[in-house]
Each structure stands twice: as C-alpha cells, then as structure tokens.
Design a protein around this motif. Structure first.
Motif, PDB file in Angstrom:
ATOM      1  N   ASP A  10       0.830  -1.204   0.000  1.00 45.96           N
ATOM      2  CA  ASP A  10       0.000   0.000   0.000  1.00 45.96           C
ATOM      3  C   ASP A  10       0.869   1.261   0.000  1.00 45.96           C
ATOM      4  N   ALA A  11       1.908   1.269   0.815  1.00 47.91           N
ATOM      5  CA  ALA A  11       2.803   2.429   0.870  1.00 47.91           C
ATOM      6  C   ALA A  11       3.523   2.623  -0.462  1.00 47.91           C
ATOM      7  N   CYS A  12       3.921   1.526  -1.096  1.00 49.08           N
ATOM      8  CA  CYS A  12       4.583   1.630  -2.400  1.00 49.08           C
ATOM      9  C   CYS A  12       3.627   2.182  -3.460  1.00 49.08           C
ATOM     10  N   LEU A  13       2.376   1.766  -3.392  1.00 48.44           N
ATOM     11  CA  LEU A  13       1.374   2.262  -4.349  1.00 48.44           C
ATOM     12  C   LEU A  13       1.139   3.755  -4.194  1.00 48.44           C
ATOM     13  N   ARG A  14       1.206   4.234  -2.967  1.00 45.23           N
ATOM     14  CA  ARG A  14       0.875   5.617  -2.691  1.00 45.23           C
ATOM     15  C   ARG A  14       2.097   6.528  -2.562  1.00 45.23           C
ATOM     16  N   GLY A  15       3.279   5.967  -2.781  1.00 42.37           N
ATOM     17  CA  GLY A  15       4.506   6.721  -2.562  1.00 42.37           C
ATOM     18  C   GLY A  15       4.936   7.620  -3.696  1.00 42.37           C
ATOM     19  N   GLY A  16       4.186   7.662  -4.769  1.00 39.63           N
ATOM     20  CA  GLY A  16       4.520   8.545  -5.863  1.00 39.63           C
ATOM     21  C   GLY A  16       5.406   7.931  -6.939  1.00 39.63           C
ATOM     22  N   HIS A  17       5.882   6.729  -6.696  1.00 35.09           N
ATOM     23  CA  HIS A  17       6.756   6.065  -7.673  1.00 35.09           C
ATOM     24  C   HIS A  17       6.300   4.629  -7.906  1.00 35.09           C
ATOM     25  N   ALA A  18       5.015   4.421  -7.944  1.00 35.62           N
ATOM     26  CA  ALA A  18       4.467   3.061  -8.068  1.00 35.62           C
ATOM     27  C   ALA A  18       4.991   2.338  -9.304  1.00 35.62           C
ATOM     28  N   GLY A  19       5.212   3.064 -10.367  1.00 39.39           N
ATOM     29  CA  GLY A  19       5.727   2.449 -11.590  1.00 39.39           C
ATOM     30  C   GLY A  19       7.088   1.818 -11.400  1.00 39.39           C
ATOM     31  N   ASP A  20       7.889   2.390 -10.521  1.00 38.36           N
ATOM     32  CA  ASP A  20       9.215   1.846 -10.229  1.00 38.36           C
ATOM     33  C   ASP A  20       9.167   0.710  -9.209  1.00 38.36           C
ATOM     34  N   MET A  21       8.021   0.550  -8.572  1.00 38.83           N
ATOM     35  CA  MET A  21       7.906  -0.409  -7.473  1.00 38.83           C
ATOM     36  C   MET A  21       7.009  -1.601  -7.813  1.00 38.83           C
ATOM     37  N   VAL A  22       6.769  -1.830  -9.086  1.00 34.34           N
ATOM     38  CA  VAL A  22       5.838  -2.889  -9.503  1.00 34.34           C
ATOM     39  C   VAL A  22       6.260  -4.243  -8.956  1.00 34.34           C
ATOM     40  N   ARG A  23       7.515  -4.596  -9.094  1.00 33.54           N
ATOM     41  CA  ARG A  23       7.975  -5.897  -8.593  1.00 33.54           C
ATOM     42  C   ARG A  23       7.802  -5.987  -7.077  1.00 33.54           C
ATOM     43  N   CYS A  24       8.134  -4.940  -6.375  1.00 32.80           N
ATOM     44  CA  CYS A  24       7.994  -4.913  -4.923  1.00 32.80           C
ATOM     45  C   CYS A  24       6.525  -5.080  -4.525  1.00 32.80           C
ATOM     46  N   ILE A  25       5.656  -4.328  -5.159  1.00 33.37           N
ATOM     47  CA  ILE A  25       4.223  -4.404  -4.862  1.00 33.37           C
ATOM     48  C   ILE A  25       3.697  -5.809  -5.134  1.00 33.37           C
ATOM     49  N   ASP A  26       4.082  -6.367  -6.267  1.00 36.39           N
ATOM     50  CA  ASP A  26       3.630  -7.710  -6.634  1.00 36.39           C
ATOM     51  C   ASP A  26       4.103  -8.746  -5.620  1.00 36.39           C
ATOM     52  N   LEU A  27       5.374  -8.712  -5.274  1.00 38.27           N
ATOM     53  CA  LEU A  27       5.894  -9.669  -4.299  1.00 38.27           C
ATOM     54  C   LEU A  27       5.263  -9.487  -2.927  1.00 38.27           C
ATOM     55  N   CYS A  28       5.062  -8.255  -2.518  1.00 37.56           N
ATOM     56  CA  CYS A  28       4.415  -8.015  -1.223  1.00 37.56           C
ATOM     57  C   CYS A  28       2.998  -8.581  -1.204  1.00 37.56           C
ATOM     58  N   ASN A  29       2.255  -8.385  -2.293  1.00 39.22           N
ATOM     59  CA  ASN A  29       0.900  -8.931  -2.354  1.00 39.22           C
ATOM     60  C   ASN A  29       0.907 -10.456  -2.347  1.00 39.22           C
ATOM     61  N   GLN A  30       1.832 -11.062  -3.098  1.00 40.17           N
ATOM     62  CA  GLN A  30       1.947 -12.521  -3.094  1.00 40.17           C
ATOM     63  C   GLN A  30       2.339 -13.042  -1.712  1.00 40.17           C
ATOM     64  N   CYS A  31       3.277 -12.364  -1.098  1.00 37.06           N
ATOM     65  CA  CYS A  31       3.754 -12.786   0.212  1.00 37.06           C
ATOM     66  C   CYS A  31       2.645 -12.655   1.259  1.00 37.06           C
ATOM     67  N   ALA A  32       1.912 -11.566   1.216  1.00 35.93           N
ATOM     68  CA  ALA A  32       0.801 -11.401   2.161  1.00 35.93           C
ATOM     69  C   ALA A  32      -0.206 -12.536   2.003  1.00 35.93           C
TER      70      ALA A  32
END
Length: 122
Positions: free
Chosen positions: A32-54
């Motif tokens: 959620d923080a990565c999505l809202r941090g202003g650089h979501a495009g750069d954080m796609v892999r992080c967001i994806d892995l965090c969602n999978q891990c959760a």
C-alpha cells in the motif's frame, strides 16, 4: 493453542503462526505504501511480491492454526511461504524506504520461524 494439536512443538507452531500473521500485515502495508509513494511504476515488482507474500502468509497462518493437518500438504504450503518470504525480503531489502526495510525484516523472521517449524516437525 488448539487442544487437539499433538503433532508439533507448540511454541514453534505458535511462533510460525504469529510470524506469518505479522508478515502478512507488514507486506500488505508495504504494498500500500509503495502504491501511494509517488513512484508506483518503479515499485511494480515490490508491490507484486508483497501482495503474493501477504497472501501466502495469511494462508500459512490459517492452515497452521487448524487442528491436525493431514498428510504432508501443510509442509508444502510452509515451504512455499518460506520461498516467497525470502524473495520478498530480497526485493524489499534492496529499497531505502522504511516500510520496505520493515517488510524485509518481517519476511526474514517469517521464513526463519517456518524453517524452524519444519525442522522440529521432521
């Protein structure tokens, strides 16, 4: 804490459940923080892995909380949790944001607790 649980060392089981639950929450917050941090495009892999891990951590905690898992399938779920946690920890650990650092730590702790559970279950 289930009264019918007799196949595990209860402190290790409890530690794995608690670590998986904490990791699921931390990963969801990080995504959620990565999505809202202003650089979501750069954080796609992080967001994806965090969602999978959760998702796998929630599932792992749920399965481990049930009385007497049948067969060895619970072990495969725990192994999958370890693998995803390690991958997510590596990704989040490569970022400088506090939420990513906290996520990496929660993932490492979950993987370690799950590895310990597997070791005592054998």
């Amino acid at each position: 804490m289930h009264p019918d649980r007799d196949t595990f060392d209860l402190p290790q089981l409890r530690a794995a459940i608690e670590a998986a639950s904490a990791c699921a929450s931390t990963c969801a917050s990080c995504a959620d923080a990565c999505l809202r941090g202003g650089h979501a495009g750069d954080m796609v892999r992080c967001i994806d892995l965090c969602n999978q891990c959760a998702a796998i951590c929630r599932t792992t905690a749920d399965i481990l909380s049930r009385p007497g898992p049948n067969g060895d399938s619970w072990e495969e779920v725990v192994r999958a949790c370890i693998a995803v946690c390690r991958e997510c920890a590596d990704e989040c650990g490569s970022h400088e944001m506090d939420h990513c650092r906290a996520c990496a730590q929660a993932c490492r702790e979950c993987a370690e607790a799950c590895e310990t559970l597997l070791a005592v279950a054998d």
